[in-house]
Design an enzyme around this catalytic site. Structure first.
Site, short mmCIF file in Angstrom:
data_model
loop_
_atom_site.label_atom_id
_atom_site.label_comp_id
_atom_site.label_asym_id
_atom_site.label_seq_id
_atom_site.Cartn_x
_atom_site.Cartn_y
_atom_site.Cartn_z
N LYS A 1 2.19 -3.41 7.25
CA LYS A 1 2.45 -3.57 5.82
C LYS A 1 3.90 -3.15 5.51
CE LYS A 1 -0.06 -4.59 2.90
NZ LYS A 1 -0.47 -5.93 2.36
N TYR B 1 -1.86 -0.67 11.06
CA TYR B 1 -2.01 -1.31 9.74
C TYR B 1 -0.81 -0.99 8.85
CZ TYR B 1 -3.30 -1.69 4.81
OH TYR B 1 -3.28 -1.95 3.46
N THR C 1 0.83 -1.20 0.00
CA THR C 1 0.00 0.00 0.00
C THR C 1 0.87 1.26 0.00
OG1 THR C 1 -1.53 1.25 1.40
CG2 THR C 1 -0.09 -0.29 2.53
N ASP C 2 0.28 2.37 -0.47
CA ASP C 2 0.99 3.66 -0.40
C ASP C 2 1.07 4.16 1.04
OD1 ASP C 2 -1.69 4.35 -0.05
OD2 ASP C 2 -1.70 5.96 -1.55
N GLU C 3 0.27 3.57 1.95
CA GLU C 3 0.25 4.06 3.34
C GLU C 3 1.58 3.82 4.06
OE1 GLU C 3 -3.16 3.30 5.75
OE2 GLU C 3 -4.54 3.64 4.09
N ASN D 1 -8.31 1.92 -3.39
CA ASN D 1 -9.13 1.29 -4.44
C ASN D 1 -10.61 1.48 -4.17
OD1 ASN D 1 -7.50 -1.68 -5.74
ND2 ASN D 1 -6.55 0.20 -5.04
N LYS E 1 -15.34 0.29 4.39
CA LYS E 1 -14.46 1.27 3.76
C LYS E 1 -15.29 2.47 3.28
CE LYS E 1 -10.97 -1.49 4.45
NZ LYS E 1 -10.49 -2.54 3.59
P1 NAD Z 1 -9.79 -7.30 1.98
O1 NAD Z 1 -9.79 -6.94 3.42
O2 NAD Z 1 -11.01 -7.03 1.16
O3 NAD Z 1 -9.46 -8.85 1.80
C1 NAD Z 1 -8.38 -9.48 2.47
C2 NAD Z 1 -8.51 -10.97 2.23
O4 NAD Z 1 -7.41 -11.62 2.89
C3 NAD Z 1 -9.79 -11.59 2.80
O5 NAD Z 1 -10.40 -12.43 1.83
C4 NAD Z 1 -9.31 -12.38 3.99
O6 NAD Z 1 -10.10 -13.52 4.29
C5 NAD Z 1 -7.91 -12.78 3.55
N1 NAD Z 1 -7.04 -13.08 4.70
C6 NAD Z 1 -6.85 -12.34 5.82
N2 NAD Z 1 -6.00 -12.95 6.65
C7 NAD Z 1 -5.62 -14.10 6.04
C8 NAD Z 1 -4.74 -15.15 6.39
N3 NAD Z 1 -4.07 -15.14 7.56
N4 NAD Z 1 -4.57 -16.18 5.53
C9 NAD Z 1 -5.25 -16.20 4.35
N5 NAD Z 1 -6.11 -15.24 3.97
C10 NAD Z 1 -6.28 -14.20 4.80
O7 NAD Z 1 -8.51 -6.59 1.34
P2 NAD Z 1 -8.32 -5.82 -0.03
O8 NAD Z 1 -8.85 -4.44 0.11
O9 NAD Z 1 -8.80 -6.68 -1.13
O10 NAD Z 1 -6.73 -5.71 -0.06
C11 NAD Z 1 -5.94 -6.77 -0.60
C12 NAD Z 1 -4.47 -6.39 -0.47
O11 NAD Z 1 -4.22 -5.17 -1.16
C13 NAD Z 1 -4.01 -6.17 0.97
O12 NAD Z 1 -2.72 -6.71 1.11
C14 NAD Z 1 -3.99 -4.65 1.13
O13 NAD Z 1 -3.03 -4.26 2.08
C15 NAD Z 1 -3.61 -4.23 -0.28
N6 NAD Z 1 -4.11 -2.89 -0.68
C16 NAD Z 1 -5.43 -2.56 -0.54
C17 NAD Z 1 -5.88 -1.32 -0.98
C18 NAD Z 1 -7.33 -0.90 -0.88
O14 NAD Z 1 -7.64 0.26 -1.14
N7 NAD Z 1 -8.25 -1.78 -0.53
C19 NAD Z 1 -4.97 -0.42 -1.56
C20 NAD Z 1 -3.63 -0.79 -1.67
C21 NAD Z 1 -3.21 -2.04 -1.25
O1 DAU Z 2 -4.12 3.95 0.60
C1 DAU Z 2 -4.38 2.58 0.46
C2 DAU Z 2 -5.21 2.10 1.63
O2 DAU Z 2 -6.53 2.59 1.44
C3 DAU Z 2 -5.22 0.58 1.78
O3 DAU Z 2 -3.93 0.13 2.05
C4 DAU Z 2 -6.18 0.16 2.91
O4 DAU Z 2 -6.25 -1.25 2.98
C5 DAU Z 2 -7.56 0.73 2.61
O5 DAU Z 2 -8.43 0.42 3.68
C6 DAU Z 2 -7.48 2.25 2.43
O6 DAU Z 2 -7.14 2.88 3.67
P1 DAU Z 2 -7.88 4.21 4.16
O7 DAU Z 2 -7.73 4.36 5.61
O8 DAU Z 2 -7.49 5.37 3.29
O9 DAU Z 2 -9.40 3.80 3.75
P2 DAU Z 2 -10.81 4.05 4.45
O10 DAU Z 2 -11.85 3.67 3.44
O11 DAU Z 2 -10.88 3.42 5.79
O12 DAU Z 2 -10.83 5.61 4.65
C7 DAU Z 2 -10.65 6.52 3.56
C8 DAU Z 2 -10.65 7.92 4.13
O13 DAU Z 2 -11.99 8.22 4.57
C9 DAU Z 2 -9.76 8.09 5.34
O14 DAU Z 2 -9.16 9.37 5.29
C10 DAU Z 2 -10.71 8.00 6.52
C11 DAU Z 2 -12.01 8.57 5.96
N1 DAU Z 2 -13.26 8.00 6.52
C12 DAU Z 2 -13.40 6.64 6.54
C13 DAU Z 2 -14.56 6.07 7.03
C14 DAU Z 2 -14.71 4.56 7.07
C15 DAU Z 2 -14.28 8.84 6.95
O15 DAU Z 2 -14.14 10.08 6.91
N2 DAU Z 2 -15.42 8.28 7.44
C16 DAU Z 2 -15.60 6.93 7.51
O16 DAU Z 2 -16.66 6.46 8.00
#
Ligand code: NAD
Ligand code: DAU
Length: 351
Positions: free
Chosen positions: A162, A158, A133-135, A188, A197
């Site tokens: 990562k 988190y 992640t960019d975080e 995403n 999210k």
């Molecule tokens: P998600 O939370 O939707 O899904 C995570 C999946 O991992 C789930 O299906 C869960 O059951 C599985 N999992 C968790 N622990 C496990 C374990 N110990 N063994 C096997 N499976 C396990 O996550 P996502 O949003 O699809 O993100 C996927 C990847 O991309 C993550 O590594 C996340 O850090 C990275 N990422 C997410 C975002 C985003 O915006 N969602 C952005 C950048 C990177």
């Molecule tokens: O940048 C990539 C990351 O983006 C991924 O690595 C993470 O897995 C993914 O969860 C996401 O992290 P964020 O913390 O940015 O996502 P979230 O959807 O939780 O929150 C997005 C922004 O919105 C953040 O600044 C917090 C804010 N927020 C979130 C929620 C759930 C609110 O203001 N209100 C809310 O109820």
């Protein structure tokens, strides 16, 4: 090509499995623990497809991972399995440390043992792509962008977990020569995202006329990318990326949280009954997330120049299509709200 995908029942992983099997023509084995964030209904279209297999299991299970590698003989691993929600990592970090750090460590160990035993040709083709992640780079000020060379400065449990996993991956490349790659992607959005999210939560709450909780002043910036663009970037990195390299992936699409919530309200207003109030009236500014990162923005020029990847989907259209998907697919998200997450605020430090 045969690939082991971990975390393939989550939001991005299920999109990747569908893409690899249906559009690229890969054979995929999906190893997923099925945590609260997983949903096999996101993979229903692959059921019965001989090119797709699902195994329920933990990436921490050394014997299971070793036996999958031995029996399936994949050309690579794409690791998406993770705990992913910042607010939950504030509530309790244990599962983040276990899965994100120790789980990645176990995958690296098993991948290395498997890779060591391959023939010279198979060894040179094998890849381990770690999806990060960019975080990991922490928070930006008002200007500037994350680059591949930016200093790691994670701020949440988190992002720290990562970041740790990224360091392990780099160490396995430098020390043991394991052919690894890392992607660091921005936020995403798209169909099948778990409703904790920001975007799905606001769509669902807005549809149900519940308050829309915007953290702090809502001026935090994220760089939004459609999940389909992300999985295409992952495939590009896996097949064309330079071993040992990290690639930043982003949408060139910086938006404040408040502007996202307002855009969702505007779209939902198209569907509201005549005479009813605008959904904008539901917006409420609530207590900020502890340690809230102010701004993320990604310079994705390396992947553009070296690998020829650029986002294809326009954000306004992608967001509208995503909102419409949640409106049309209540049967997908309602059981999640009923059984595993009711939309309550997570990640506030009390006491
Ligand atoms: P998600 O939370 O939707 O899904 C995570 C999946 O991992 C789930 O299906 C869960 O059951 C599985 N999992 C968790 N622990 C496990 C374990 N110990 N063994 C096997 N499976 C396990 O996550 P996502 O949003 O699809 O993100 C996927 C990847 O991309 C993550 O590594 C996340 O850090 C990275 N990422 C997410 C975002 C985003 O915006 N969602 C952005 C950048 C990177
Ligand atoms: O940048 C990539 C990351 O983006 C991924 O690595 C993470 O897995 C993914 O969860 C996401 O992290 P964020 O913390 O940015 O996502 P979230 O959807 O939780 O929150 C997005 C922004 O919105 C953040 O600044 C917090 C804010 N927020 C979130 C929620 C759930 C609110 O203001 N209100 C809310 O109820």
């Amino acid at each position: 090509m045969k690939l082991l995908i971990t975390g393939g029942a989550g939001f991005i992983g299920s999109t990747l499995c569908r893409y690899l099997v249906q559009q690229v023509g890969c054979e995929v084995i999906n190893l997923d623990k099925l945590t609260y964030a997983a949903d096999l209904r996101s993979l229903a279209v692959l059921e019965g497809n001989p090119a797709y297999r699902f195994v329920q299991g933990d990436i921490l299970d050394a014997q299971l991972v070793a036996s999958i590698l031995r029996e399936f003989q994949p050309q690579g691993i794409i690791n998406l399995a993770a705990e992913t929600h910042v607010d939950r990592s504030i509530e309790g970090a244990t599962s983040f440390i276990q899965t994100n750090i120790l789980g990645t460590f176990n995958l690296l160990q098993q991948a290395r043992a498997f890779w060591d035993g391959l023939s010279k040709d198979d060894k040179s083709e094998f890849r381990f792509l770690h999806v990060s992640t960019d975080e990991v780079f922490g928070s930006l000020g008002q200007t500037g962008y994350f680059e591949e060379t930016s200093r790691y400065a994670p701020t949440s449990p988190y992002s720290a977990s990562k970041a740790s996993s990224d360091h392990l991956v780099q160490a396995w490349y430098h020390t043991f020569g394991l052919p690894t790659l890392i992607s660091n992607c921005s936020n995403n959005y798209g169909p099948y995202q778990f409703p904790e999210k920001l975007i799905p939560l606001m769509i669902i709450k807005g549809m149900q006329d519940q308050p829309l909780p915007v953290y702090g002043d809502g001026q935090q910036i994220r760089d939004w990318l459609h999940v389909q663009d992300h999985v295409e970037a992952l495939y590009r990195i896996f097949t064309k990326g330079r071993i040992g390299q990290s690639y930043l992936v982003g949408g060139h699409n910086e938006q404040s949280n408040l502007s996202i919530v307002r855009a969702i309200c505007e779209r939902l207003d198209h569907y509201r009954p005549e005479g009813s109030a605008s959904k904008q009236a539901l917006i409420q500014f609530v207590q900020d997330r502890p340690g809230h990162d102010r701004r993320y923005a990604v310079n994705a020029s390396l992947i553009a120049h070296d690998l020829g990847w650029k986002p294809r989907l326009n954000f306004t259209e992608g967001l509208a299509a995503t909102i419409d998907w949640y409106i049309s697919n209540q049967d997908w998200w309602q059981p999640l709200i009923d059984k595993s997450y009711d939309g309550r605020r997570l990640g506030l430090i009390t006491g």
